[in-house]
Design a protein around this motif. Structure first.
Motif, mmCIF file in Angstrom:
data_model
loop_
_atom_site.group_PDB
_atom_site.id
_atom_site.type_symbol
_atom_site.label_atom_id
_atom_site.label_comp_id
_atom_site.label_asym_id
_atom_site.label_seq_id
_atom_site.Cartn_x
_atom_site.Cartn_y
_atom_site.Cartn_z
ATOM 1 N N VAL A 92 61.049 37.262 24.003
ATOM 2 C CA VAL A 92 60.645 36.167 24.882
ATOM 3 C C VAL A 92 60.452 36.724 26.285
ATOM 4 N N ASP A 93 59.290 36.437 26.863
ATOM 5 C CA ASP A 93 58.957 36.922 28.209
ATOM 6 C C ASP A 93 58.484 35.740 29.043
ATOM 7 N N TRP A 94 59.292 35.352 30.034
ATOM 8 C CA TRP A 94 58.958 34.178 30.840
ATOM 9 C C TRP A 94 57.622 34.340 31.575
ATOM 10 N N GLU A 95 57.330 35.531 32.076
ATOM 11 C CA GLU A 95 56.095 35.702 32.840
ATOM 12 C C GLU A 95 54.866 35.606 31.935
ATOM 13 N N SER A 96 54.959 36.092 30.712
ATOM 14 C CA SER A 96 53.867 35.878 29.759
ATOM 15 C C SER A 96 53.718 34.394 29.446
ATOM 16 N N TRP A 97 54.830 33.702 29.328
ATOM 17 C CA TRP A 97 54.817 32.249 29.081
ATOM 18 C C TRP A 97 54.080 31.543 30.217
ATOM 19 N N TRP A 98 54.441 31.881 31.465
ATOM 20 C CA TRP A 98 53.771 31.267 32.616
ATOM 21 C C TRP A 98 52.276 31.552 32.603
ATOM 22 N N THR A 114 61.317 30.136 12.701
ATOM 23 C CA THR A 114 61.449 29.331 11.495
ATOM 24 C C THR A 114 61.080 30.137 10.261
ATOM 25 N N ALA A 115 60.039 30.968 10.369
ATOM 26 C CA ALA A 115 59.639 31.800 9.233
ATOM 27 C C ALA A 115 60.748 32.790 8.858
ATOM 28 N N PHE A 116 61.431 33.358 9.837
ATOM 29 C CA PHE A 116 62.569 34.234 9.546
ATOM 30 C C PHE A 116 63.679 33.455 8.838
ATOM 31 N N LEU A 117 64.005 32.265 9.359
ATOM 32 C CA LEU A 117 65.049 31.461 8.723
ATOM 33 C C LEU A 117 64.673 31.110 7.290
ATOM 34 N N ASP A 118 63.407 30.749 7.084
ATOM 35 C CA ASP A 118 62.954 30.408 5.738
ATOM 36 C C ASP A 118 63.063 31.592 4.782
ATOM 37 N N ARG A 119 62.941 32.792 5.342
ATOM 38 C CA ARG A 119 63.007 34.001 4.521
ATOM 39 C C ARG A 119 64.446 34.448 4.285
ATOM 40 N N GLY A 120 65.408 33.834 4.971
ATOM 41 C CA GLY A 120 66.804 34.242 4.822
ATOM 42 C C GLY A 120 67.148 35.502 5.578
ATOM 43 N N VAL A 121 66.401 35.762 6.665
ATOM 44 C CA VAL A 121 66.606 36.970 7.465
ATOM 45 C C VAL A 121 67.052 36.587 8.863
ATOM 46 N N ARG A 122 68.123 37.183 9.327
ATOM 47 C CA ARG A 122 68.552 36.951 10.700
ATOM 48 C C ARG A 122 67.613 37.653 11.668
ATOM 49 N N ALA A 123 67.280 36.976 12.768
ATOM 50 C CA ALA A 123 66.458 37.581 13.821
ATOM 51 C C ALA A 123 67.044 37.207 15.166
ATOM 52 N N ASP A 124 67.248 38.184 16.028
ATOM 53 C CA ASP A 124 67.693 37.918 17.393
ATOM 54 C C ASP A 124 66.501 37.458 18.230
ATOM 55 N N VAL A 125 66.757 36.560 19.173
ATOM 56 C CA VAL A 125 65.746 36.149 20.148
ATOM 57 C C VAL A 125 66.166 36.778 21.468
ATOM 58 N N ILE A 126 65.358 37.706 21.976
ATOM 59 C CA ILE A 126 65.812 38.557 23.067
ATOM 60 C C ILE A 126 64.854 38.509 24.256
ATOM 61 N N PRO A 127 65.378 38.618 25.491
ATOM 62 C CA PRO A 127 64.501 38.743 26.658
ATOM 63 C C PRO A 127 63.774 40.073 26.643
ATOM 64 N N VAL A 128 62.661 40.129 27.348
ATOM 65 C CA VAL A 128 61.772 41.281 27.245
ATOM 66 C C VAL A 128 62.410 42.560 27.773
ATOM 67 N N TRP A 129 63.424 42.451 28.646
ATOM 68 C CA TRP A 129 64.036 43.669 29.182
ATOM 69 C C TRP A 129 65.055 44.296 28.225
ATOM 70 N N SER A 130 65.280 43.695 27.077
ATOM 71 C CA SER A 130 66.321 44.168 26.167
ATOM 72 C C SER A 130 66.032 45.566 25.626
ATOM 73 N N ASP A 131 67.078 46.241 25.201
ATOM 74 C CA ASP A 131 66.956 47.515 24.507
ATOM 75 C C ASP A 131 66.364 47.240 23.127
ATOM 76 N N LEU A 132 65.217 47.843 22.829
ATOM 77 C CA LEU A 132 64.528 47.578 21.571
ATOM 78 C C LEU A 132 65.015 48.471 20.435
ATOM 79 N N THR A 133 65.681 49.560 20.772
ATOM 80 C CA THR A 133 66.141 50.463 19.726
ATOM 81 C C THR A 133 67.194 49.749 18.879
ATOM 82 N N GLY A 134 67.196 50.053 17.617
ATOM 83 C CA GLY A 134 68.136 49.408 16.713
ATOM 84 C C GLY A 134 67.509 48.284 15.918
ATOM 85 N N TYR A 135 66.352 47.799 16.359
ATOM 86 C CA TYR A 135 65.641 46.765 15.610
ATOM 87 C C TYR A 135 64.574 47.415 14.737
#
Length: 634
Positions: free
Chosen positions: A411-417, A440-461
């Motif tokens: 999620v990136d607020w500036e892209s949203w704006w 919703t598509a992740f939930l329907d698939r039974g897969v956990r997904a984090d919702v993260i701000p754009v500055w987050s560390d992407l490694t590990g995903y």
């Protein structure tokens, strides 16, 4: 930013617990009600209240004249009964004596209309006059209650920007110019950033620049974008100003303010605010709709990741109906507990409502509360008491961090704006809806997904979805490229990578900054009038890029990949796409097939929360789970 578990959020004997309570407004009631309130709080399991949020007129009935007697009395009563106080600075709504003496503190809308007293938050974030009076009150409160044993946290203002995020007054104009000076340094640099060669908008002096007030045609897009940035920063600066005094006088008492990570609220860039508070707090109210439960989970998930996985505070939600929607639906049996426990599952160590006792008068008298008009002999109060007991039994969860998932949504607020500004290919595009569809598509698939701000560390995903990542500066492009080259699987969508940080189009074809990474090229957007909303003719520019579906391409990149979804598909349309992308990334469902789509699984410190997304009973892990129920497996 500190976490709740690192502060004074423990029982006096050191045993952890989930705090439970509400906003409490005793000034609305005669003193003979207060003892009944506290008795009922103890019966319900309340451990904390937010106090004094809209009390300025009671605390300072005339300029410089304070009446703390009633607040002393209620603070003492709460402490005697073992209830902690999150004490507000009471600056959210200035009293009539202040607006009468200084009408210049009132905000002005884009059309030049003054927003008058009679509601709340009728103040300019950039008004030096308002700031002086507000900080005087903050200093008086902090001096008075710095050593009170009930004080456990400071609550700065309330829902900053809920009604006054964008002020177009002369104060705002002067502050906007200073903000622009700091950002650009020279008028010529601003002219370049704003593209003022268009429509003869070139500036030659700072005092020529205004907020994007009502104009004869569309305002300059970068001017609009910068004003949104400035407005969020102006509110953040007010938070800082109050916090400085509180930390000066009470350095050991944590300071927070309640965010509003929910629905389409996007005026404040909370990703830029998180380091200004000692712990993250959030308000969330459910809005009716087919994805309303998923939206609540999405917002709680994002709040937990804004808090960087550390515990946070659910400052407000509702026991049942609110009062400000066109039709205010009551919550069905089980929904109140499910909503509360969903927030706990995503890291909340405190569950609070607006408000404790339902008001008899005022604009929110039909807003539900923990103690409703019907009193203790009511379904709501019985449900409140049951929830209090359940949270008390879950005390050992307090302080446990969220367990990261293998997939994430950016999620990136500036892209949203920027993506939703005027003069675009379609006014129907909704940034957050696209992100929610993926969730919703992740939930329907039974897969956990984090919702993260754009500055987050992407490694590990292993899989990273960046929906409508419209604004991509070169540094972000490089981060996403490094993520894919390092083995991550990036997915982005239509209207992504289009502009840089100044809202200037990346030339050479779409998706602009991400074109080479994705191995594709789009010459023209094709927005639609139907529910599809958007489609594109995608040309492959790299022989390695493959077509997975008519709307989806995927290019191998280093040890990972970069995929592109060129149309809005909605949760159902995304189902086969996501299944394929997850399989390519090696991410499998964590739920058995019979529960996928019906149950949300969330993990916190090894504790598993199974949240029934349906109205029907299910069997989970050998246990009966009622419709709208939550099973916690430690």
């Amino acid at each position: 930013m500190r976490g709740l578990g690192e502060m004074r959020w423990l029982r006096r004997d050191g045993e952890p617990r989930i705090e439970y309570g509400a906003d409490y407004n005793p000034e609305q009631w005669p003193r003979d009600v207060w003892k009944d309130d506290v008795d009922a709080m103890r019966a319900a399991g309340v451990t904390i209240v937010s106090l004094g949020i809209f009390s300025w007129a009671h605390l300072e009935p005339a300029s410089g004249e304070y009446d703390f007697g009633w607040l002393d009395e209620i603070m003492d009563l709460l402490h005697e009964n073992g209830i902690l106080v999150d004490l507000a600075t009471a600056t959210a709504s200035p009293p009539p004596w202040l607006t009468s003496a200084h009408p210049e503190i009132l905000p002005v809308d884009r059309d030049g209309r003054t927003l008058w007293p009679g509601g709340r938050q009728h103040w300019r974030p950039t008004s030096p006059v308002f700031r002086a009076y507000a900080l005087r009150l903050v200093r008086a409160l902090a001096t008075r209650y710095r050593d009170h044993p009930a004080l456990t946290a400071w609550h700065v203002n309330n829902e900053l920007g809920c009604h006054n995020a964008h002020d177009y007054s002369d104060d705002a104009a002067a502050a906007f110019r200073e903000w622009l000076r700091d950002r650009y340094g020279t008028v010529e640099a601003l002219n370049h950033a704003w593209g003022t060669a268009f429509w003869s908008q070139r500036y030659t002096a700072w005092d020529q620049i205004l907020p994007p007030r009502l104009a004869a045609a569309q305002s300059n897009p970068t001017q609009q974008l910068d004003f949104k940035r400035f407005s969020s920063d102006a509110l953040r600066e007010h938070l800082r100003a109050e916090r400085r005094i509180l930390r000066e006088l009470t350095p050991d008492v944590p300071v927070t303010t309640n965010f509003m990570v929910a629905g389409e609220i996007n005026e404040m860039n909370y990703a830029d605010w998180v380091d200004e508070v000692d712990f993250v707090a959030n308000d969330h109210y459910v809005r009716p709709g087919p994805q309303s439960r998923d939206e609540l989970s999405f917002s709680a998930n994002l709040t937990g990741n804004l808090a960087r996985g550390r515990p946070w505070f659910l400052m407000e939600h509702s026991t049942s109906a609110v009062n400000w929607q066109p039709v205010n639906l009551p919550k069905r049996p089980g929904e109140m507990a499910r909503d509360a426990l969903t927030h706990v599952a995503h890291g909340a160590d405190a569950v609070c409502f607006f408000q404790w006792r339902q008001s008899r008068a005022g604009a929110e008298k039909y807003h539900s509360a923990m103690l409703p008009h019907a009193g203790r002999d009511s379904a709501i109060f019985r449900s409140v008491t049951e929830l209090g007991a359940r949270l008390a039994a879950l005390g050992s969860i307090a302080g446990l961090p969220r367990t990261p998932a293998r997939a994430a949504i950016i999620v990136d607020w500036e892209s949203w704006w920027a993506a939703e500004q005027d003069s675009h290919p379609s006014s129907r595009l909704r940034y957050r809806q696209e992100a929610l569809d993926w969730y919703t598509a992740f939930l329907d698939r039974g897969v956990r997904a984090d919702v993260i701000p754009v500055w987050s560390d992407l490694t590990g995903y292993d899989l990273m979805v960046a929906p409508i990542l419209h604004m991509v500066p070169s540094a972000l492009r490089d981060r996403l490229t490094a993520y894919a080259e390092g083995g991550g699987n990036l997915v982005t969508t239509y209207f992504s990578g289009i502009v840089d940080e100044n809202d200037h189009v990346w030339l050479g074809g779409y998706p602009g900054a991400l074109r080479e990474l994705l191995g594709i090229r789009v010459e023209e957007f094709e927005p639609r009038l139907d529910d599809t909303l958007w489609a594109e003719r995608v040309h492959l520019t790299d022989p390695a890029t493959e077509v997975l579906f008519p709307e989806v391409t995927r290019r191998p990149v280093g040890d990972g990949s970069a995929a592109y979804v060129s149309a809005r598909l909605g949760p159902e349309g995304l189902a086969p796409v996501l299944a394929e992308l997850l399989a390519r990334a090696g991410v499998e469902p964590e739920l058995p097939p019979g529960l996928c789509g019906k149950v949300e699984l969330t993990v916190r410190g090894g504790v598993r929360f199974y949240i029934n997304r349906t109205d029907s009973p299910l069997v989970v892990d050998g246990t009966d789970l009622p419709g709208r129920g939550v099973l916690v497996v430690e």
